[in-house]
Write a protein that holds these residues in place. Structure first.
Motif, PDB file in Angstrom:
ATOM      1  N   VAL A 150       0.806  -1.223   0.000  1.00  0.00           N
ATOM      2  CA  VAL A 150       0.000   0.000   0.000  1.00  0.00           C
ATOM      3  C   VAL A 150       0.840   1.274   0.000  1.00  0.00           C
ATOM      4  CG1 VAL A 150      -1.851  -1.209   1.227  1.00  0.00           C
ATOM      5  CG2 VAL A 150      -0.190   0.148   2.533  1.00  0.00           C
ATOM      6  N   GLY A 151       2.152   1.168   0.161  1.00  0.00           N
ATOM      7  CA  GLY A 151       2.994   2.356   0.229  1.00  0.00           C
ATOM      8  C   GLY A 151       3.313   2.933  -1.132  1.00  0.00           C
ATOM      9  N   ASP A 152       3.710   4.183  -1.139  1.00  0.00           N
ATOM     10  CA  ASP A 152       4.168   4.855  -2.355  1.00  0.00           C
ATOM     11  C   ASP A 152       5.686   4.980  -2.329  1.00  0.00           C
ATOM     12  OD1 ASP A 152       1.637   5.210  -3.421  1.00  0.00           O
ATOM     13  OD2 ASP A 152       1.342   7.140  -2.435  1.00  0.00           O
ATOM     14  N   VAL A 153       6.282   5.048  -3.513  1.00  0.00           N
ATOM     15  CA  VAL A 153       7.719   5.225  -3.626  1.00  0.00           C
ATOM     16  C   VAL A 153       8.111   6.574  -3.021  1.00  0.00           C
ATOM     17  CG1 VAL A 153       9.643   5.441  -5.241  1.00  0.00           C
ATOM     18  CG2 VAL A 153       7.811   3.817  -5.704  1.00  0.00           C
ATOM     19  N   PRO A 154       9.163   6.608  -2.207  1.00  0.00           N
ATOM     20  CA  PRO A 154       9.575   7.873  -1.585  1.00  0.00           C
ATOM     21  C   PRO A 154      10.377   8.744  -2.550  1.00  0.00           C
ATOM     22  CG  PRO A 154      11.040   6.121  -0.894  1.00  0.00           C
ATOM     23  CD  PRO A 154       9.973   5.470  -1.746  1.00  0.00           C
ATOM     24  N   LEU A 155       9.692   9.268  -3.544  1.00  0.00           N
ATOM     25  CA  LEU A 155      10.367  10.097  -4.543  1.00  0.00           C
ATOM     26  C   LEU A 155      10.922  11.364  -3.904  1.00  0.00           C
ATOM     27  CD1 LEU A 155       7.809   9.777  -7.483  1.00  0.00           C
ATOM     28  CD2 LEU A 155      10.052   8.665  -7.312  1.00  0.00           C
ATOM     29  N   PRO A 156      12.016  11.887  -4.430  1.00  0.00           N
ATOM     30  CA  PRO A 156      12.594  13.117  -3.881  1.00  0.00           C
ATOM     31  C   PRO A 156      11.631  14.292  -3.993  1.00  0.00           C
ATOM     32  CG  PRO A 156      14.113  12.032  -5.406  1.00  0.00           C
ATOM     33  CD  PRO A 156      12.798  11.344  -5.551  1.00  0.00           C
ATOM     34  N   PRO A 157      11.839  15.323  -3.182  1.00  0.00           N
ATOM     35  CA  PRO A 157      10.895  16.450  -3.155  1.00  0.00           C
ATOM     36  C   PRO A 157      10.836  17.235  -4.457  1.00  0.00           C
ATOM     37  CG  PRO A 157      12.840  16.891  -1.799  1.00  0.00           C
ATOM     38  CD  PRO A 157      12.885  15.452  -2.156  1.00  0.00           C
ATOM     39  N   ILE A 165      -2.042   9.579  -6.452  1.00  0.00           N
ATOM     40  CA  ILE A 165      -1.242   9.147  -7.598  1.00  0.00           C
ATOM     41  C   ILE A 165      -2.025   8.126  -8.408  1.00  0.00           C
ATOM     42  CG2 ILE A 165       0.923   8.046  -8.290  1.00  0.00           C
ATOM     43  CD1 ILE A 165       2.153   9.038  -5.713  1.00  0.00           C
ATOM     44  N   ALA A 166      -2.075   8.330  -9.726  1.00  0.00           N
ATOM     45  CA  ALA A 166      -2.762   7.394 -10.604  1.00  0.00           C
ATOM     46  C   ALA A 166      -2.095   6.019 -10.519  1.00  0.00           C
ATOM     47  CB  ALA A 166      -2.722   7.907 -12.042  1.00  0.00           C
ATOM     48  N   PRO A 167      -2.871   4.941 -10.559  1.00  0.00           N
ATOM     49  CA  PRO A 167      -2.294   3.596 -10.430  1.00  0.00           C
ATOM     50  C   PRO A 167      -1.168   3.327 -11.424  1.00  0.00           C
ATOM     51  CG  PRO A 167      -4.678   3.491 -10.254  1.00  0.00           C
ATOM     52  CD  PRO A 167      -4.346   4.902 -10.628  1.00  0.00           C
ATOM     53  N   GLN A 168      -1.313   3.790 -12.674  1.00  0.00           N
ATOM     54  CA  GLN A 168      -0.276   3.542 -13.667  1.00  0.00           C
ATOM     55  C   GLN A 168       1.015   4.278 -13.312  1.00  0.00           C
ATOM     56  OE1 GLN A 168      -0.212   1.309 -16.211  1.00  0.00           O
ATOM     57  NE2 GLN A 168       1.943   1.919 -16.268  1.00  0.00           N
ATOM     58  N   GLN A 169       0.901   5.533 -12.818  1.00  0.00           N
ATOM     59  CA  GLN A 169       2.090   6.277 -12.423  1.00  0.00           C
ATOM     60  C   GLN A 169       2.759   5.624 -11.219  1.00  0.00           C
ATOM     61  OE1 GLN A 169       3.558   9.232 -13.977  1.00  0.00           O
ATOM     62  NE2 GLN A 169       5.121   8.225 -12.746  1.00  0.00           N
ATOM     63  N   ARG A 170       1.947   5.152 -10.275  1.00  0.00           N
ATOM     64  CA  ARG A 170       2.511   4.466  -9.107  1.00  0.00           C
ATOM     65  C   ARG A 170       3.274   3.227  -9.548  1.00  0.00           C
ATOM     66  NH1 ARG A 170       1.394   0.316  -5.507  1.00  0.00           N
ATOM     67  NH2 ARG A 170       2.154   0.708  -3.374  1.00  0.00           N
ATOM     68  N   ALA A 171       2.708   2.460 -10.471  1.00  0.00           N
ATOM     69  CA  ALA A 171       3.365   1.248 -10.955  1.00  0.00           C
ATOM     70  C   ALA A 171       4.681   1.579 -11.666  1.00  0.00           C
ATOM     71  CB  ALA A 171       2.428   0.474 -11.886  1.00  0.00           C
ATOM     72  N   THR A 172       4.669   2.672 -12.448  1.00  0.00           N
ATOM     73  CA  THR A 172       5.883   3.086 -13.141  1.00  0.00           C
ATOM     74  C   THR A 172       6.974   3.469 -12.150  1.00  0.00           C
ATOM     75  OG1 THR A 172       4.668   3.838 -15.086  1.00  0.00           O
ATOM     76  CG2 THR A 172       6.863   4.767 -14.756  1.00  0.00           C
ATOM     77  N   ASP A 173       6.598   4.246 -11.131  1.00  0.00           N
ATOM     78  CA  ASP A 173       7.586   4.656 -10.131  1.00  0.00           C
ATOM     79  C   ASP A 173       8.111   3.465  -9.341  1.00  0.00           C
ATOM     80  OD1 ASP A 173       7.580   7.388 -10.769  1.00  0.00           O
ATOM     81  OD2 ASP A 173       5.885   7.799  -9.457  1.00  0.00           O
ATOM     82  N   LEU A 174       7.238   2.519  -8.996  1.00  0.00           N
ATOM     83  CA  LEU A 174       7.676   1.334  -8.272  1.00  0.00           C
ATOM     84  C   LEU A 174       8.719   0.560  -9.059  1.00  0.00           C
ATOM     85  CD1 LEU A 174       4.312   0.009  -6.774  1.00  0.00           C
ATOM     86  CD2 LEU A 174       6.308   0.744  -5.476  1.00  0.00           C
ATOM     87  N   GLU A 175       8.552   0.520 -10.381  1.00  0.00           N
ATOM     88  CA  GLU A 175       9.506  -0.208 -11.222  1.00  0.00           C
ATOM     89  C   GLU A 175      10.765   0.607 -11.510  1.00  0.00           C
ATOM     90  OE1 GLU A 175      10.051  -1.897 -15.784  1.00  0.00           O
ATOM     91  OE2 GLU A 175       8.208  -0.858 -15.197  1.00  0.00           O
ATOM     92  N   ARG A 176      10.587   1.868 -11.869  1.00  0.00           N
ATOM     93  CA  ARG A 176      11.708   2.632 -12.400  1.00  0.00           C
ATOM     94  C   ARG A 176      12.550   3.345 -11.339  1.00  0.00           C
ATOM     95  NH1 ARG A 176      11.602   3.693 -17.818  1.00  0.00           N
ATOM     96  NH2 ARG A 176      13.717   4.442 -17.376  1.00  0.00           N
ATOM     97  N   TYR A 177      12.021   3.557 -10.142  1.00  0.00           N
ATOM     98  CA  TYR A 177      12.831   4.135  -9.069  1.00  0.00           C
ATOM     99  C   TYR A 177      13.482   2.993  -8.277  1.00  0.00           C
ATOM    100  CZ  TYR A 177      14.230   7.710  -5.667  1.00  0.00           C
ATOM    101  OH  TYR A 177      14.961   8.564  -4.872  1.00  0.00           O
ATOM    102  N   GLN A 178      14.022   2.055  -9.026  1.00  0.00           N
ATOM    103  CA  GLN A 178      14.656   0.860  -8.483  1.00  0.00           C
ATOM    104  C   GLN A 178      15.619   0.353  -9.548  1.00  0.00           C
ATOM    105  OE1 GLN A 178      14.915  -0.514  -5.311  1.00  0.00           O
ATOM    106  NE2 GLN A 178      12.846  -1.385  -5.229  1.00  0.00           N
ATOM    107  N   THR A 179      16.835  -0.003  -9.164  1.00  0.00           N
ATOM    108  CA  THR A 179      17.766  -0.554 -10.144  1.00  0.00           C
ATOM    109  C   THR A 179      17.340  -1.974 -10.514  1.00  0.00           C
ATOM    110  OG1 THR A 179      19.252  -1.472  -8.475  1.00  0.00           O
ATOM    111  CG2 THR A 179      19.659   0.813  -9.168  1.00  0.00           C
TER     112      THR A 179
END
Length: 362
Positions: A150-157, A165-179
């Motif tokens: 249920v958490g969101d990616v801790p993106l920088p300020p 956050i739209a579900p698709q954007q959340r999914a993108t951040d979960l994948e792409r803010y990770q090596t």
């Protein structure tokens, strides 16, 4: 040598160059390649990296995984609460957190996820404003497991997202803010080691085929990485501390015999390597866990890094100080060159910061 004025590491960045989303493909990011010996630079793309590495080189990379640490909840009165997980204190039930709105959440205040995924109670407050929160979950599920659901990616300020956050954007951040090489069993970072975000499995396979090795380490990236230098001089700044882990195999890769260059993927890898080598003159034959308190700024020399892959950093940041040091180890000439390189990147409209483009310094 006179103190270094913090203003030397300041610059003006047009807001539209702050990358709000990642590149369409990880290795499609641009790459500014800097040759220190020739004092030249050239414009490329990250997919061109194999042109600049050779057999025997080793990529030292931070495999810390980012926890979706931003939790949303409600107070019993209905007021919204944001709880940001920083690190556990004594067990997985009790965490050091940042909570908002801080002033309205004293000790013993409670909040809960709207769907009942967790309840939190503030059991103590620390001098820096952080809260110690005790979590309760159905079936005693670890709060880290809850955060992954249920958490969101801790993106920088500096990366803007709407409250919802739209579900698709959340999914993108979960994948792409990770090596792609993050060790998901080691969710110990609240900020990504962003230089590594440009690698793809295909690019790593190409590098391996040409004889480029990899060495793993883990640095628990904290929010301090985003803290700007607020003092007038660099030397006055109190650097944040971060836990790191260096396995035995990685320790050996830092020392002779070796056939190639030690290429640090990101400033977190540099900080880990240099802190470890400042303490140890040889491998220890056991995995090392230590805390980095090292502040790297000109005119520091480097013990264990021969080349660096890094993103473009915020003005007045400790990371700019580190890169300036690496451009000209042992003197302060790298400061002027760093300013020149950043001016070039701005003129060419490179994308900056976490989701932005990269620099390779050879």
């Amino acid at each position: 040598m006179p103190p270094l004025a913090t203003d030397l590491f300041d610059y003006v960045l047009p807001p539209h160059l702050i990358a709000q989303t990642p590149a369409a493909k990880r290795d499609a990011s641009r790459l500014l390649v800097v040759d220190r010996a020739a004092h030249t630079f050239a414009h490329h793309h990250f997919a061109d990296l194999p042109q600049f590495l050779r057999a025997g080189d080793t990529l030292f990379r931070n495999n810390a995984a980012v926890l979706p640490a931003r939790l949303h909840a409600r107070r019993p009165t209905g007021g919204a609460v944001e709880c940001f997980l920083l690190r556990p204190t004594d067990d997985d039930r009790t965490w050091r957190c940042l909570v908002k709105p801080g002033r309205r959440l004293p000790v013993d205040a409670t909040f809960a996820h709207p769907d009942g995924a967790f309840t939190g109670r503030i059991v103590a407050r620390e001098a820096d404003g952080a809260a110690i929160v005790r979590f309760t979950t159905p079936g005693n599920e670890p709060i880290t497991a809850v955060a992954n659901r249920v958490g969101d990616v801790p993106l920088p300020p500096y990366i803007s997202r709407p409250d919802a956050i739209a579900p698709q954007q959340r999914a993108t951040d979960l994948e792409r803010y990770q090596t792609v090489y993050a060790n998901t069993a080691r969710q110990v970072a609240v900020a990504a080691p962003t230089a590594g975000l440009h690698f793809t499995p295909e690019l790593l396979a190409t590098l391996a085929a040409q004889g480029v090795g990899t060495a793993e380490m883990t640095l628990h990236v904290g929010l301090g990485t985003f803290k700007p230098i607020s003092t007038d001089t660099v030397e006055e700044h109190q650097i944040h501390r971060e836990l790191y882990e260096v396995p035995v195999a990685t320790q050996h890769a830092l020392f002779p015999p070796r056939s190639g260059r030690r290429v640090a993927v990101g400033t977190t890898s540099v900080r880990t390597i240099e802190d470890f080598l400042a303490r140890n003159a040889a491998p220890l034959e056991r995995d090392v866990v230590a805390e980095a308190g090292l502040f790297i700024y000109p005119p520091r020399a480097f013990r264990g890094v021969d080349a660096l892959i890094t993103n473009f950093h915020q003005p007045r940041s400790t990371l700019m100080c580190l890169v300036a040091s690496f451009l000209a180890p042992g003197n302060t000439d790298g400061i002027a060159w760093l300013r020149e390189l950043y001016a070039e990147a701005i003129a060419r409209e490179y994308r900056f910061f976490s989701y932005g483009d990269a620099m390779l310094i050879l």
